[in-house]
Write a protein that holds these residues in place. Structure first.
Motif, PDB file in Angstrom:
ATOM      1  N   LEU A  65      -6.435  -4.325   5.144  1.00  0.00           N
ATOM      2  CA  LEU A  65      -6.133  -2.894   5.225  1.00  0.00           C
ATOM      3  C   LEU A  65      -6.973  -2.208   6.297  1.00  0.00           C
ATOM      4  O   LEU A  65      -6.490  -1.318   6.998  1.00  0.00           O
ATOM      5  CB  LEU A  65      -6.351  -2.220   3.870  1.00  0.00           C
TER       6      LEU A  65
ATOM      7  N   TRP B 238       0.842  -1.203   0.000  1.00  0.00           N
ATOM      8  CA  TRP B 238       0.000   0.000   0.000  1.00  0.00           C
ATOM      9  C   TRP B 238       0.875   1.250   0.000  1.00  0.00           C
ATOM     10  O   TRP B 238       0.589   2.215  -0.697  1.00  0.00           O
ATOM     11  CB  TRP B 238      -0.905  -0.046   1.223  1.00  0.00           C
TER      12      TRP B 238
ATOM     13  N   SER C 139      -2.168  -1.028  -5.990  1.00  0.00           N
ATOM     14  CA  SER C 139      -3.616  -1.135  -5.809  1.00  0.00           C
ATOM     15  C   SER C 139      -3.927  -2.427  -5.056  1.00  0.00           C
ATOM     16  O   SER C 139      -3.072  -3.308  -4.906  1.00  0.00           O
ATOM     17  CB  SER C 139      -4.316  -1.153  -7.169  1.00  0.00           C
ATOM     18  N   THR C 140      -5.164  -2.554  -4.614  1.00  0.00           N
ATOM     19  CA  THR C 140      -5.558  -3.790  -3.942  1.00  0.00           C
ATOM     20  C   THR C 140      -5.430  -4.976  -4.900  1.00  0.00           C
ATOM     21  O   THR C 140      -5.059  -6.063  -4.486  1.00  0.00           O
ATOM     22  CB  THR C 140      -6.996  -3.702  -3.396  1.00  0.00           C
TER      23      THR C 140
ATOM     24  N   ARG D  76      -8.493  -5.798   1.138  1.00  0.00           N
ATOM     25  CA  ARG D  76      -9.288  -4.689   1.689  1.00  0.00           C
ATOM     26  C   ARG D  76      -9.595  -4.909   3.171  1.00  0.00           C
ATOM     27  O   ARG D  76      -9.495  -3.984   3.984  1.00  0.00           O
ATOM     28  CB  ARG D  76     -10.578  -4.504   0.885  1.00  0.00           C
TER      29      ARG D  76
ATOM     30  N   ILE E  76      -1.690  -5.899  -5.133  1.00  0.00           N
ATOM     31  CA  ILE E  76      -1.259  -6.576  -3.894  1.00  0.00           C
ATOM     32  C   ILE E  76      -1.803  -7.997  -3.862  1.00  0.00           C
ATOM     33  O   ILE E  76      -1.086  -8.942  -3.530  1.00  0.00           O
ATOM     34  CB  ILE E  76      -1.700  -5.771  -2.653  1.00  0.00           C
TER      35      ILE E  76
ATOM     36  N   ASN F  72       2.308   2.343  -3.272  1.00  0.00           N
ATOM     37  CA  ASN F  72       1.274   2.834  -4.192  1.00  0.00           C
ATOM     38  C   ASN F  72       0.713   1.722  -5.083  1.00  0.00           C
ATOM     39  O   ASN F  72       0.286   1.974  -6.206  1.00  0.00           O
ATOM     40  CB  ASN F  72       1.798   4.001  -5.034  1.00  0.00           C
TER      41      ASN F  72
ATOM     42  N   ARG G 297      -5.651   6.460   3.235  1.00  0.00           N
ATOM     43  CA  ARG G 297      -4.336   6.155   2.670  1.00  0.00           C
ATOM     44  C   ARG G 297      -3.342   7.299   2.898  1.00  0.00           C
ATOM     45  O   ARG G 297      -2.177   7.063   3.196  1.00  0.00           O
ATOM     46  CB  ARG G 297      -4.475   5.867   1.179  1.00  0.00           C
TER      47      ARG G 297
END
Length: 106
Positions: A85, A61, A66-67, A82, A70, A64, A97
């Motif tokens: 996070l 994260w 994205s989900t 998600r 990752i 930079n 973020r």
């Protein structure tokens, strides 16, 4: 940089300032190394008792990612990323973020 001071002033301030500047300059090359940067961030994560998975996701994260990026890198679903996070935000007392990045990249 001009560090001129009169002889009547206390030089302790100037000495501590120079020490801090030298320390900051010496640490810059280490932070340029991606592996050293990762180690330092993981150590910072340890202060918040993050699990290894939370650290991996949090680090992605911070990079930079994205989900989706990752999830593909770690072989897990986006929903898991998600959900994790949310747990990371809760443990680190971050709400978004931007706050998360500020807390760990400074």
């Amino acid at each position: 940089m001009n560090l001129s001071v009169s002889l009547t002033e206390n030089l302790c301030f100037v000495a501590s300032l120079l020490k801090r500047l030298i320390s900051d300059i010496e640490s810059r090359p280490m932070l340029a190394d991606p592996m050293s940067k990762k180690v330092l961030i993981y150590e910072h994560f340890d202060l918040f008792s993050l699990t290894n998975r939370e650290k991996e996701i949090g680090f992605g994260w911070l990079q930079n990612q994205s989900t989706l990026q990752i999830s593909l890198a770690l072989g897990i679903s986006e929903a898991t990323v998600r959900h994790t996070l949310k747990k990371v935000y809760s443990k680190t007392k971050c709400h978004d973020r931007g706050g998360f990045i500020k807390k760990f990249m400074v």
